[in-house]
Design an enzyme around this catalytic site. Sequence first.
Site, PDB file in Angstrom:
ATOM      1  N   CYS A 100       0.838  -1.200   0.000  1.00  0.00           N
ATOM      2  CA  CYS A 100       0.000   0.000   0.000  1.00  0.00           C
ATOM      3  C   CYS A 100       0.876   1.255   0.000  1.00  0.00           C
ATOM      4  O   CYS A 100       1.737   1.422   0.865  1.00  0.00           O
ATOM      5  CB  CYS A 100      -0.938   0.004   1.212  1.00  0.00           C
ATOM      6  SG  CYS A 100      -1.951   1.492   1.243  1.00  0.00           S
ATOM      7  N   GLY A 201      -1.865  -6.359 -11.685  1.00  0.00           N
ATOM      8  CA  GLY A 201      -1.543  -5.110 -12.367  1.00  0.00           C
ATOM      9  C   GLY A 201      -2.013  -5.098 -13.802  1.00  0.00           C
ATOM     10  O   GLY A 201      -1.537  -5.874 -14.624  1.00  0.00           O
ATOM     11  N   ASP A 202      -3.015  -4.259 -14.075  1.00  0.00           N
ATOM     12  CA  ASP A 202      -3.460  -3.993 -15.446  1.00  0.00           C
ATOM     13  C   ASP A 202      -3.973  -5.224 -16.184  1.00  0.00           C
ATOM     14  O   ASP A 202      -3.880  -5.287 -17.409  1.00  0.00           O
ATOM     15  CB  ASP A 202      -2.333  -3.362 -16.279  1.00  0.00           C
ATOM     16  CG  ASP A 202      -1.849  -2.040 -15.709  1.00  0.00           C
ATOM     17  OD1 ASP A 202      -2.366  -1.640 -14.651  1.00  0.00           O
ATOM     18  OD2 ASP A 202      -0.957  -1.418 -16.312  1.00  0.00           O
ATOM     19  N   GLY A 223      -8.097  -6.063 -10.357  1.00  0.00           N
ATOM     20  CA  GLY A 223      -8.528  -5.022  -9.434  1.00  0.00           C
ATOM     21  C   GLY A 223      -9.414  -4.004 -10.108  1.00  0.00           C
ATOM     22  O   GLY A 223     -10.629  -4.197 -10.248  1.00  0.00           O
TER      23      GLY A 223
HETATM   24  C1  LIG Z   1      -8.704   2.201  -5.009  1.00  0.00           C
HETATM   25  C2  LIG Z   1      -7.674   1.121  -4.786  1.00  0.00           C
HETATM   26  C3  LIG Z   1      -7.624   0.486  -3.561  1.00  0.00           C
HETATM   27  C4  LIG Z   1      -6.676  -0.527  -3.341  1.00  0.00           C
HETATM   28  N1  LIG Z   1      -6.669  -1.165  -2.128  1.00  0.00           N
HETATM   29  C5  LIG Z   1      -5.776  -2.156  -1.906  1.00  0.00           C
HETATM   30  C6  LIG Z   1      -5.776  -2.882  -0.685  1.00  0.00           C
HETATM   31  O1  LIG Z   1      -6.594  -2.647   0.219  1.00  0.00           O
HETATM   32  N2  LIG Z   1      -4.832  -3.848  -0.537  1.00  0.00           N
HETATM   33  C7  LIG Z   1      -3.917  -4.146  -1.517  1.00  0.00           C
HETATM   34  O2  LIG Z   1      -3.083  -5.020  -1.356  1.00  0.00           O
HETATM   35  N3  LIG Z   1      -3.934  -3.507  -2.697  1.00  0.00           N
HETATM   36  C8  LIG Z   1      -4.833  -2.526  -2.912  1.00  0.00           C
HETATM   37  N4  LIG Z   1      -4.850  -1.910  -4.121  1.00  0.00           N
HETATM   38  C9  LIG Z   1      -3.961  -2.385  -5.197  1.00  0.00           C
HETATM   39  C10 LIG Z   1      -4.666  -3.477  -6.038  1.00  0.00           C
HETATM   40  O3  LIG Z   1      -4.959  -4.620  -5.274  1.00  0.00           O
HETATM   41  C11 LIG Z   1      -3.825  -3.880  -7.264  1.00  0.00           C
HETATM   42  O4  LIG Z   1      -2.634  -4.489  -6.838  1.00  0.00           O
HETATM   43  C12 LIG Z   1      -3.475  -2.699  -8.160  1.00  0.00           C
HETATM   44  O5  LIG Z   1      -4.582  -1.829  -8.308  1.00  0.00           O
HETATM   45  C13 LIG Z   1      -3.018  -3.163  -9.545  1.00  0.00           C
HETATM   46  O6  LIG Z   1      -3.967  -4.021 -10.131  1.00  0.00           O
HETATM   47  P1  LIG Z   1      -5.138  -3.524 -11.171  1.00  0.00           P
HETATM   48  O7  LIG Z   1      -4.444  -2.814 -12.289  1.00  0.00           O
HETATM   49  O8  LIG Z   1      -5.805  -4.803 -11.563  1.00  0.00           O
HETATM   50  O9  LIG Z   1      -6.018  -2.593 -10.403  1.00  0.00           O
HETATM   51  C14 LIG Z   1      -5.756  -0.879  -4.352  1.00  0.00           C
HETATM   52  C15 LIG Z   1      -5.817  -0.221  -5.582  1.00  0.00           C
HETATM   53  C16 LIG Z   1      -6.752   0.766  -5.805  1.00  0.00           C
HETATM   54  C17 LIG Z   1      -6.783   1.458  -7.145  1.00  0.00           C
END
Ligand SMILES: Cc1cc2nc3c(=O)[nH]c(=O)nc-3n(C[C@H](O)[C@H](O)[C@H](O)COP(=O)(O)O)c2cc1C
Length: 316
Positions: A100, A201-202, A223
Amino acid sequence: MRLYGITLERGLLLAPLSGYTNWPMRILSRRFGAELCYTEMISAEGLVRNTKNTLCLLKRPPQDAPLIAQIFAHSSSDAALAAKIIEDAGFDGIDINMGCPVKKVVNRGAGAALMRDVPLAQHLTQAVASAVSIPVSVKMRAGWDSASINARELAGAVEMAGVRCIILHPRTRMEMYKGIPRWELLSDLRRSTAVSVVASGDIRIGSDIERLRALGADGFMVGRAAVGRPWIFRELAGGKPPDIDERREIMLEHLDMLCSLYGRQKGTVFMRKFISGYVRGIDGASRFRSLACKAASFQELQAIIKRLPASRDSGM
Ligand SMILES: Cc1cc2nc3c(=O)[nH]c(=O)nc-3n(C[C@H](O)[C@H](O)[C@H](O)COP(=O)(O)O)c2cc1C
């Protein structure tokens, strides 16, 4: 493939997203093919001190399984006590947040701050792994910044501390959520560790999965692409996107579930976070969005959703 001792057909996971992945979003994602979900991050300190809002994050209906609870912590003893509470609450595993980037979290020495203190990260992981018998994972980034890429070092340390799975979002803390993920680090972890490796990621389309599988990923965590689009999991498995009728039904159900979780007023306001995703790409999306986000009551929002698709003729 097996993650946390659970056999998964495709390895499709819903990411932890703070402020989003409560049980309504998890239930909908599962319906479309998410095989394993995570809670949003939960403060270990809050759990140990029995803080009401924190305990709320553990609540879920019985069909919300299998489910991994994610904690963030700076203190190894709080992390271990929190892990025990989570195990006793019947979760299938525990993930420790070491990614985080948010100031409020890193300033307290938790989240991505642990990437700057590998001995503490290892100690904390060991404390958790020896406090419980359910599987433990760590979710990490590439490193703190581009001058300190240390995912491989941290992965080795937490593997020795007893984790069964590492989730890698290969951006640095300073990059937050932008820039190209450093996927070469995934193959690096694949070669250097014996535990399962999950990519985060993405991930948006089927070819992302194929590419990451070829690099050695055992699981694929989605995500942002799942916010207001729970059907992404069906699409990733080769299924079709929803038509307007299906979108409308899912939105109404999502609104209902949020209202049963938070009550009608808070649930209606909470639903705004998902509106954009639900209507992205359809005719009249921007008009619908602005109407839906101004809806003052549950009934009003429900009526607006029922009138989807938005069209100028229907007065939307
Ligand atoms: C609004 C938001 C909240 C997130 N909250 C967490 C969280 O609580 N714990 C965590 O490990 N990652 C958190 N992430 C990161 C996501 O789990 C993920 O690793 C990151 O967004 C990349 O993946 P994506 O491109 O599929 O979103 C958060 C990301 C976003 C954008």
